[in-house]
Design an enzyme around this catalytic site. Structure first.
Site, PDB file in Angstrom:
ATOM      1  N   GLY A 163       0.823  -1.359   0.165  1.00 36.57           N
ATOM      2  CA  GLY A 163       0.120   0.001  -0.033  1.00 36.57           C
ATOM      3  C   GLY A 163       0.828   1.211   0.033  1.00 36.57           C
ATOM      4  N   ASP A 164       1.826   1.426   0.949  1.00 39.71           N
ATOM      5  CA  ASP A 164       2.792   2.433   0.870  1.00 39.71           C
ATOM      6  C   ASP A 164       3.540   2.783  -0.376  1.00 39.71           C
ATOM      7  OD1 ASP A 164       2.635   3.607   3.695  1.00 39.71           O
ATOM      8  OD2 ASP A 164       3.336   1.517   4.238  1.00 39.71           O
TER       9      ASP A 164
END
Length: 385
Positions: free
Chosen positions: A170-171
């Site tokens: 996600g990051d």
């Protein structure tokens, strides 16, 4: 193999990175790998927590995510530090930050004000939920964005809780979209002379790669669920057992399945009504996986790989770090490089990607060892102080 220093396509661009942990700094890593000069602002004495992340006695994650960067110690919670940041940003092409929305404004560093002093400035803002909307003020980490964006819910075995994919996807997705947005904004600036804000949220970055999840539900009422290692109705496509390990085969297209059947010594399977078409194989996925698995279990990984190459069947080993470092293809493409570190010596890490034919990126300097070690140099070179 060691990457040779090159200017890169973004040579001459100045970037100020104010984020920490992964989402903001990975965006800075990508820009730095492509030649931009990245100035990382760190809290004096403390620095980015990533300096201490990673496995083993000597954490090495920092060596990757902070490569090609300069460290400048600035206390953003003080008036003096905020002014120093303001002065540096006035000289920059791109500002990256991944604080909770409203933090820059609280520090007197609102993008609108920064862009008044520097109209060409591009501000990349990476956050959990975006800069607007009812959730914007909530704290958000990568895993939260993965859950909201739909990723976590479909990863893992159907009879167990959702699994983590194994990396902070996600990051890094939000950082990658932030980087892509910055490059698009540079093209706009080239035409107009004006910068803009790039708003990259964790959950939307995950949502962007969720394939047909939304229209499948909107049109057909179908909700994707956890299916383990298989692609539902896509067969054969799985990791299969060998006598000495595991091997991934993707032979779900009709012609490719025919070649797999030939490799198995079972050419008749390609015309069997149960397996002859994509839809039929999908309906008989479980029994087909068993059939293929019983055959692969009689072979070693090497024997199976030789057969898959001979019959042009898409397939491959499930690599770990040791496999990658020993593999000739990784070496030939410099997918893994060695970077000279002042403490650790040569450190192996992933190389620069994507590869550009005329202006390839490179790792030109190792991650800064000490917090603020480049403060004097950057203040003198950027601000004449």
């Amino acid at each position: 193999m060691t990457s040779q220093p090159l200017n890169g396509p973004l040579h001459g661009l100045k970037v100020v990175e104010m984020g920490q942990l992964i989402a903001g700094p990975f965006c800075g890593q990508l820009l730095g790998d492509m030649g931009a000069e990245v100035i990382k602002l760190e809290s004096p004495g403390v620095g980015d927590p990533m300096r201490h992340w990673g496995q083993g006695e000597t954490p090495t994650w920092w060596r990757v995510i902070a490569r090609n960067k300069y460290s400048v110690a600035v206390d953003l919670r003080s008036a003096e530090g905020q002014q120093t940041a303001r002065d540096l940003i006035a000289q920059a092409d791109i500002l990256i930050e991944n604080f909770r929305p409203g933090t820059l404004e609280k520090w007197g560093l609102a993008p609108a004000d920064l862009m008044k002093a520097n109209p060409r400035l591009i501000v990349v803002r990476v956050s959990g939920y975006g800069q607007t909307g009812p959730y914007s003020s909530r704290a958000g980490f990568g895993g939260i964005g993965e859950a909201m964006g739909g990723w976590r819910g479909i990863v893992g075995e159907p009879d167990r809780a959702p699994s983590r994919v194994g990396v902070s996807i996600g990051d890094t997705l939000a950082a990658t979209y932030g980087c892509m947005g910055a490059l698009a904004a540079l093209q706009h600036r080239e035409r107009t002379g004006h910068g803009q804000v790039v708003d990259s949220s964790l959950y939307e970055s995950v949502l962007q790669v969720m394939e047909s999840m939304i229209p499948e539900y909107a049109v057909n009422g179908h909700k994707r669920t956890r299916t383990g290692s298989v692609l539902p109705k896509i067969a054969p496509s799985n990791v299969y057992p060998c006598s000495d390990g595991e091997y991934l085969i993707g032979a779900n297209q009709d012609a490719v399945f025919g070649r797999l059947c030939a490799a198995m010594g079972r050419p008749e399977l390609a015309t069997d009504a149960r397996y002859a078409t994509h839809l039929a194989r999908g309906e008989h996925q479980v029994e087909l996986d068993v059939l293929v698995g019983e055959w692969t279990a009689t072979l070693t990984v090497q024997e199976l790989e030789d057969l898959m190459i001979e019959h042009a069947v898409p397939a491959g080993r499930v690599f770990d770090a040791e496999d990658m470092m020993a593999d000739p293809h990784f070496a030939a493409r410099e997918a893994i490089i060695e970077v000279e570190d002042p403490v650790l010596g040569k450190v192996a890490m992933q190389g620069v990607f994507p590869k550009l034919s005329a202006t390839p990126g490179s790792v030109r300097r190792p991650a800064p060892l000490e917090v603020g070690q480049d403060t004097a140099e950057i203040l003198q070179r950027w601000l004449g102080v």
